[in-house]
Design an enzyme around this catalytic site. Structure first.
Site, mmCIF file in Angstrom:
data_model
loop_
_atom_site.group_PDB
_atom_site.id
_atom_site.type_symbol
_atom_site.label_atom_id
_atom_site.label_comp_id
_atom_site.label_asym_id
_atom_site.label_seq_id
_atom_site.Cartn_x
_atom_site.Cartn_y
_atom_site.Cartn_z
ATOM 1 N N HIS A 1 0.807 -1.223 0.000
ATOM 2 C CA HIS A 1 0.000 0.000 0.000
ATOM 3 C C HIS A 1 0.834 1.264 0.000
ATOM 4 O O HIS A 1 0.319 2.348 -0.264
ATOM 5 C CB HIS A 1 -1.010 -0.014 1.155
ATOM 6 C CG HIS A 1 -0.455 0.368 2.486
ATOM 7 N ND1 HIS A 1 -0.150 -0.558 3.446
ATOM 8 C CD2 HIS A 1 -0.170 1.575 3.022
ATOM 9 C CE1 HIS A 1 0.305 0.071 4.525
ATOM 10 N NE2 HIS A 1 0.297 1.366 4.279
ATOM 11 N N SER B 1 4.298 1.825 8.326
ATOM 12 C CA SER B 1 3.944 0.790 7.349
ATOM 13 C C SER B 1 5.142 0.331 6.554
ATOM 14 O O SER B 1 6.032 1.116 6.245
ATOM 15 C CB SER B 1 2.926 1.340 6.355
ATOM 16 O OG SER B 1 1.663 1.258 6.914
ATOM 17 N N GLY B 2 5.137 -0.935 6.224
ATOM 18 C CA GLY B 2 6.228 -1.501 5.434
ATOM 19 C C GLY B 2 7.386 -1.948 6.305
ATOM 20 O O GLY B 2 8.208 -2.753 5.883
HETATM 21 N N1 ARG Z 1 -0.947 1.984 7.306
HETATM 22 C C1 ARG Z 1 -0.040 2.670 8.161
HETATM 23 C C2 ARG Z 1 1.096 3.273 7.352
HETATM 24 O O1 ARG Z 1 0.921 3.432 6.161
HETATM 25 C C3 ARG Z 1 0.390 1.830 9.309
HETATM 26 C C4 ARG Z 1 -0.704 1.815 10.301
HETATM 27 C C5 ARG Z 1 -0.471 0.873 11.413
HETATM 28 N N2 ARG Z 1 -1.529 1.161 12.342
HETATM 29 C C6 ARG Z 1 -1.713 0.547 13.496
HETATM 30 N N3 ARG Z 1 -2.658 0.974 14.280
HETATM 31 N N4 ARG Z 1 -0.956 -0.470 13.856
HETATM 32 O O2 ARG Z 1 2.073 3.718 7.872
#
Ligand code: ARG
Length: 598
Positions: free
Chosen positions: A87, A243-244
């Site tokens: 993503h 993320s990642g």
């Molecule tokens: N999707 C988020 C990003 O792009 C990471 C979110 C993780 N969230 C969580 N509550 N653990 O960085």
């Protein structure tokens, strides 16, 4: 947060790939010269609720930059390969060009000039064909670097688990990243890598937590290929910008990457642990992509036989975490009641909002003319908390930046020198998130706030029912006062006080706070009074817009999700959308009585 399956990934028997990726035992052998050692940081030496990492302790952690800024994390799995989340690179179904991205290796703080020696261009970004959106899984990506990373103490690859690798539930693992330290609260300078210990949650336990309605009454179906880590009580989690990045677990002195940070609902919320892409099920896909590259990632054999996990709660029977804030033994006995004593003035009433912070009106402490701090010297300030034998000392005073000219922001936070241990007698009140909607007819109470007149009566026991926003607006309009029409977030909260009406008097204590109850948990819903006079219903400034400021300053206030979603049998249409034409009702308070018991 950014977002959000993995088709039951059929784990095929992997045929040995020529030249690499054979079983590598814990120590590379002569037969496998291409296999790098992995998962071993140099012996040494946010992520939400985490702390700054020791530089060099997570040498596989990379930062992925686009247009000069950090966007996502990633992990080095081989000299030319980085593992991350799909993503990060897919917008509206389209894969972004690899040329827009660069990979930073071996960095700790991202403040100041970043040594270009650590940067690599990206030659290709590979995403599984079945990736569409995070909630549907397969949220992983491989980045091929334009030139291999120079390995050293600060730059080393992580070990990848084989498809058969099992990480036991309850294992303490670590997530790392430069992401937000709370919802909508970016990592402050010097942007140093944060780490947080997270426990692996079994699938059933995680599904159980996510099956209880949470923010926006939502539930979520966990899919194969996803993995949860965190705590039912929340507070420690990954967040936007992480993320990642990798979730790694140590086994026999070697670190394995169990997960890839993928998504969550908010960050650190109760019963909403972080969701990660499980790496093991993707062994085959990863091997396929990097086939032929030399050397490729290492997939060491698990050093112990996978055991059946400990007993796990099932869907119908699991331990969900209950709120840690807002529990009062009985109304009027408020375990968060704080009285701030400043030499030369009457006590100022506020509320404990975390172990270390008290919220109170800034006007108690600021000179109205020049907004200077009255007794400048915090040394003589004291805070009295319920059933604490001694007064607390104050370490820091943080007024809201608009406190002196905006009544809706008449707030200040005071940090206690020593955090209090939470107990039945002393515990914080819950604070609402900005999107909280206190339902009309919610049960509320008044509590003292600020430096009011001496108490007029058993006022803290005044019980009230929240009126719909239109009722409040219309009733005020008839009294020639203005309360803005309802908004989102609301501009006013109006509770109707039956006792007060019946007694026919007007308790004109200048300041009150409004506590509202949901499922037995008390929220500080509003503060202060719109009207100084005796207009009724009282109108309060909603506190929910200040949640982000309060959590930013306190780093750990108890913001709690809305607990009640029951609109009652009438459903959502309990409110008129406009003021009814002026009829025989004209006087103050008229029209209120009809609301009781209806
Ligand atoms: N999707 C988020 C990003 O792009 C990471 C979110 C993780 N969230 C969580 N509550 N653990 O960085």
């Amino acid at each position: 947060m950014s977002q959000h399956l993995l088709l039951p990934f059929v784990i095929l028997a992997i045929s040995p790939i020529p030249g690499a990726l054979q079983d590598s035992a814990l120590s590379p052998t002569q037969e496998e010269p291409e296999d790098l050692d992995c998962g071993r940081p140099e012996p040494s030496t946010r992520i939400m609720g985490g702390s700054e990492a020791q530089p060099g302790s997570w040498p596989w952690q990379v930062s992925l930059h686009q247009r000069g800024g950090h966007i996502c994390g990633g992990s080095l799995i081989a000299p030319s390969w980085v593992l991350s989340a799909a993503h990060c690179f897919v917008t509206n179904g389209t894969l972004e060009p690899a040329t827009e991205w660069s990979v930073l290796l071996g960095v700790h703080s991202q403040d100041g000039p970043l040594d270009s020696a650590h940067a690599r261009a990206v030659a290709a970004i590979l995403v599984p064909d079945n990736y569409s959106s995070v909630e549907l899984g397969a949220d992983l990506a491989l980045l091929r670097l334009a030139s291999p990373a120079r390995l050293g103490p600060a730059v080393r690859p992580i070990c990848l688990p084989r498809a058969s690798h099992r990480f036991a539930h309850g294992t303490a693992c670590w997530a790392t990243g430069w992401g937000d330290i709370q919802e909508a609260d970016p990592l402050p300078l010097p942007w140093a890598l944060q780490e947080v210990e997270l426990r692996l949650l079994g699938e059933a336990a995680c599904q159980c937590l996510y099956s209880r309605p949470g923010p926006f009454n939502l539930t979520f179906q966990l899919l194969p290929g996803m993995l949860c880590a965190g705590y039912p009580e929340g507070r420690r989690d990954t967040c936007q910008g992480d993320s990642g990045g990798p979730l790694v677990c140590e086994e026999g002195g070697q670190w394995f990457q169990a997960g890839i940070t993928s998504f969550g609902f908010g960050c650190g919320r109760r019963n909403r642990p972080g969701v990660f892409t499980a790496v093991a099920p993707y062994e085959a896909w990863i091997r396929e992509q990097v086939m032929g590259s030399e050397p490729g990632p290492a997939f060491p054999t698990q050093s112990w036989e996978p055991q059946p996990g400990p007993w796990e709660p099932t869907d119908e029977n699991c331990t969900i975490a209950l709120p840690e804030c807002g529990k009062a033994p009985r109304p009027g006995t408020w375990p968060w009641e704080a009285r701030v004593m400043v030499p030369g003035s009457r006590p100022c009433h506020g509320a404990l909002v975390s172990e270390s912070w008290v919220l109170a009106p800034a006007s108690c402490f600021l000179d109205p003319i020049n907004s200077d701090l009255l007794p400048r010297d915090l040394d003589n300030w004291r805070v009295l908390l319920p059933s604490r034998p001694r007064a607390e000392l104050v370490a820091r005073f943080v007024p809201h930046e608009n406190a002196s000219w905006d009544d809706t922001s008449d707030l200040a936070l005071l940090q206690l020198q020593t955090p209090v241990n939470l107990s039945t007698a002393s515990r914080p009140v819950c604070l609402p998130h900005p999107e909280h909607y206190f339902l009309p007819r919610s049960r509320c109470r008044l509590a003292r706030w600020g430096r009011g007149e001496p108490e007029p009566g058993p006022s803290t026991l005044l019980e009230a029912e929240l009126l719909g926003g239109w009722w409040c607006h219309c009733l005020y309009g008839r009294q020639g006062e203005s309360v803005p029409p309802p908004g989102d977030p609301p501009h006013a909260l109006c509770p109707a006080y039956q006792e007060e009406e019946e007694a026919g008097r007007c308790w004109n204590y200048s300041h009150w706070s409004l506590l509202c109850q949901e499922e037995g948990t008390w929220f500080l819903a509003g503060i202060s009074d719109f009207s100084s006079g005796c207009l009724r219903p009282r109108a309060f400034y909603p506190l929910q817009t200040h949640g982000p400021w309060i959590s930013h300053v306190t780093r750990g206030a108890y913001l709690e999700d809305q607990l009640t979603w029951d609109w009652g049998p009438e459903g959502e249409e309990t409110e008129t959308q406009a003021c009814p034409p002026h009829t025989e009702h004209g006087g103050e308070g008229l029209g209120l009585r009809g609301l009781w018991g209806s």
